[in-house]
Design an enzyme around this catalytic site. Structure first.
Site, short mmCIF file in Angstrom:
data_model
loop_
_atom_site.label_atom_id
_atom_site.label_comp_id
_atom_site.label_asym_id
_atom_site.label_seq_id
_atom_site.Cartn_x
_atom_site.Cartn_y
_atom_site.Cartn_z
CB THR A 87 -54.58 32.15 68.45
OG1 THR A 87 -55.16 33.44 68.63
CG2 THR A 87 -55.04 31.20 69.55
CD GLU A 118 -59.79 43.74 77.20
OE1 GLU A 118 -60.13 42.55 77.03
OE2 GLU A 118 -58.59 44.11 77.16
CG ASP A 124 -60.01 37.20 68.78
OD1 ASP A 124 -60.81 36.27 68.99
OD2 ASP A 124 -59.22 37.62 69.64
CD GLU A 181 -58.40 31.60 77.48
OE1 GLU A 181 -57.19 31.38 77.22
OE2 GLU A 181 -58.92 32.70 77.30
CD GLU A 234 -54.21 40.10 71.61
OE1 GLU A 234 -54.53 38.92 71.89
OE2 GLU A 234 -53.89 40.95 72.48
#
EC number: 3.2.1.-
Length: 634
Positions: free
Chosen positions: A564, A459, A355, A210, A478
């Site tokens: 990302t 989710e 991902d 993160e 996304e």
């Protein structure tokens, strides 16, 4: 009777039996049966039933003569009798008779301008309230209009503490979005605030992944845009700037390096304390995405400062993960022990924990031109297609269930569960970058159907039960990202309508007193008092870019890619040059076939969409209706 009236009647009749079809053909599915599973209804079975309806329609045709001229009704009946017997359902959806065509086939310029303004207002409502009520804390609590930092009273609250490091997260994460919206003045002010107020010398334990994508990536992106000699956003630099953002990025990366030390595999620890390094009680397990999605930011930093250390440790982690893939399927698991290299989580999928690993293999190749990265991406993409993809072979042709990517066991390829998660909605965007436009169109339509049903993406969504498994939606980007990239590839107005639906849903369901709040429950629309930084750095950015046709990022001579976390990075020759030799040999992998080489720019693969399809629906109406029905939209 007019043909249009008969069409409407048949469609209504189709809807009236749809639930029977699902009961007949959906509930009996065997989850472990590979391709022989059913998401909803099968078109071939649907047509068999439709033929019976059609016979009934013919037998009753004479009863509809009353009230119409004989010639008109006879003509109508003749059309029914002459119709095809195998594909009547497909033929119902063409031209102006189709509700999907009527809704999605055009998007007026005035409406586009309105949506662009709406996206801009959404961003500023969140950003200005963050600056007013929360800065210098990390996030805004949009309901209480207060700031939020790390949960110091509960260090085990990793949902908060993995992300919030007491370093003005939302301001940093939002820097390049200000430029995308054309606000040079506020961008410069925000940069100066970061330089003057942010320090990473904090007793904060954060997740390496993160901190890398949200903080390091944004600092690097903003620095590059400040110093870019091409000035894509105009003259954005200021005379007193002395590479301070780059120095901050370097300082943060150095503080993340202890995560790569003292591991038996070279795969990093998941968390570090920015002052003291890896905590003594640190776990030895990490997810594949967390450990394998550092290469873009670390690689750019290494090439900017001429120090190979950061790219080298990130590449070592990727290679270590790659060497642990299954010999049988070529797939990786989702959780690994960093000391032993044993897979703790054997699920392989496209969503959480996996991902961005795939994403960064491809994006690293685009940025750095390293053939190793594309060889790995090409191999794992083939494994994904062979073992995760279910449904009919072609997105836009044939019979059977629509394509869907499921979670499987990394060693056997057998389905492990019947849910997908919202993070998987990034994958159509990655398929666009890889030139696989048709599959991207079909998978995107599935996630859009879920959005249409709930006004958000839960989710987790159980495709067999047609219901959410995990009900919250934290304003994730996304689906918007994939929508934007598909629009750039096809220029089809359908995707502008998708963006409008998303924008209006967010405005209706998530807006609160001081910003936009996480949806706690996508059905009852109850909320949580949190606005994550990616809402401003990604969700609002992609929505704005979708409707801003004249944005500098869309100029033909400007080539950029998004990290990302949605940070803008130019595709630049300087990132393809290293000031060092490779410090370790990479795994020997076969060279890709010449005709499978990935283009080094963003110019050629979009031509795979024929011109005539740019103004038709990207997915045939019959398949769009099939997906909507499968998800329970109607």
């Amino acid at each position: 009777m007019q043909w249009r009236s008969i069409v409407v009647g048949l469609v209504v009749l189709r809807l009236s039996v749809s639930w029977v079809l699902w009961l007949a053909f959906g509930l009996g599915a065997d989850v472990s049966s590979g391709f022989n599973f059913h998401l909803g209804f099968n078109l071939h079975k649907f047509d068999l039933l439709f033929r019976e309806e059609r016979e009934a329609e013919l037998s009753s045709c004479s009863q509809r003569i009353q009230g119409h001229s004989y010639e008109e009704t006879a003509s109508t009946c003749a059309k029914i009798e002459e119709g095809p017997t195998r594909t009547p359902y497909l033929n119902l959806f063409d031209g102006n008779r189709d509700e999907y065509v009527r809704r999605y086939s055009s998007f007026p310029d005035a409406l586009r301008a309105k949506m662009k303004d709406m996206a801009k207002e959404m961003f500023y409502f969140g950003y200005e309230n963050y600056m007013k009520y929360a800065f210098p804390e990390d996030e805004l609590n949009p309901i209480d209009c207060k700031g939020r930092g790390p949960d110091v009273l509960n260090p085990s609250n990793i949902n908060i503490n993995d992300v919030l490091g007491n370093y003005s997260l939302t301001l940093i994460d939002t820097l390049d979005t200000l430029l995308v919206l054309g606000n040079v003045t506020e961008f410069q002010r925000a940069v100066k605030l970061v330089i003057d107020t942010v320090s990473f010398d904090k007793d904060s334990t954060v997740q390496v992944f993160e901190a890398n994508i949200r903080i390091l990536g944004s600092l690097i992106s903003a620095h590059i845009l400040l110093t870019d000699p091409k000035h894509p956003f105009g003259e954005v630099g200021f005379k007193d700037y002395d590479n301070e953002l780059l120095h901050l990025a370097h300082d943060l990366a150095v503080r993340l390096l202890p995560a790569f030390e003292n591991t038996g595999t070279g795969i990093p620890y998941p968390r570090v304390n920015l002052k003291t390094g890896v905590p003594q009680d640190s776990v030895n397990e990490t997810c594949t995405a967390g450990a394998g999605s550092l290469l873009v930011e670390f690689g750019i930093l290494s090439r900017l400062i001429g120090d190979s250390t950061f790219e080298w440790v990130a590449r070592r982690a990727v290679r270590a993960l790659w060497n642990l893939r299954s010999n049988e399927t070529g797939l990786l698991g989702n959780v690994v022990n960093i000391q032993t290299g044993q897979w703790v989580g054997k699920q392989s999928g496209l969503g959480a924990g996996m991902d961005s690993f795939y994403e960064y293999l491809l994006k690293s190749y685009i940025l750095f031109g390293e053939k190793e990265d594309y060889r790995m991406f090409k191999a794992v993409y083939e494994s994904i297609q062979n073992h995760m993809r279910r449904g009919r072979e072609s997105c836009n042709e044939g019979e059977g269930d629509p394509p869907l990517y499921v979670n499987v066991n990394m060693f056997s390829g057998e389905i492990m569960n019947t849910w997908i998660d919202s993070l998987q909605a990034f994958f159509p965007g990655l398929q666009v970058l890889n030139g696989d436009i048709d599959d991207a169109i079909c998978l995107h339509a599935f996630y859009y159907a879920i959005w249409k049903r709930f006004g958000a993406l839960p989710e987790r969504y159980n495709w067999q039960l047609k219901a959410p498994d995990v009900l919250f939606y934290p304003l994730r980007p996304e689906l918007v990202e994939s929508t934007y990239l598909l629009y750039q590839a096809t220029k089809n107005p359908f995707y502008l309508h998708v963006g409008m639906d998303i924008l209006q849903s967010l405005e209706k369901n998530a807006k609160v007193r001081c910003g936009y709040a996480t949806l706690h429950h996508v059905v009852d629309k109850s909320k949580e008092d949190r606005m994550e930084s990616f809402f401003l750095s990604e969700t609002c950015k992609y929505l704005y870019l979708l409707f801003d046709e004249d944005n500098p990022l869309h100029k033909s001579d400007n080539k950029y890619i998004f990290t990302t976390e949605g940070h803008v990075v130019p595709i630049d020759q300087r990132f393809r040059e290293k000031q060092w030799s490779d410090l370790s040999p990479c795994e020997a992998l076969p060279e890709p076939e010449p005709n499978n080489q990935l283009p080094l720019s963003n110019t050629s693969n979009c031509n795979r969409i024929p011109e005539e399809r740019r103004y038709a629906l990207p997915l045939k109406s019959v398949y769009m209706r099939q997906i909507d029905h499968m998800v329970g939209v109607f």
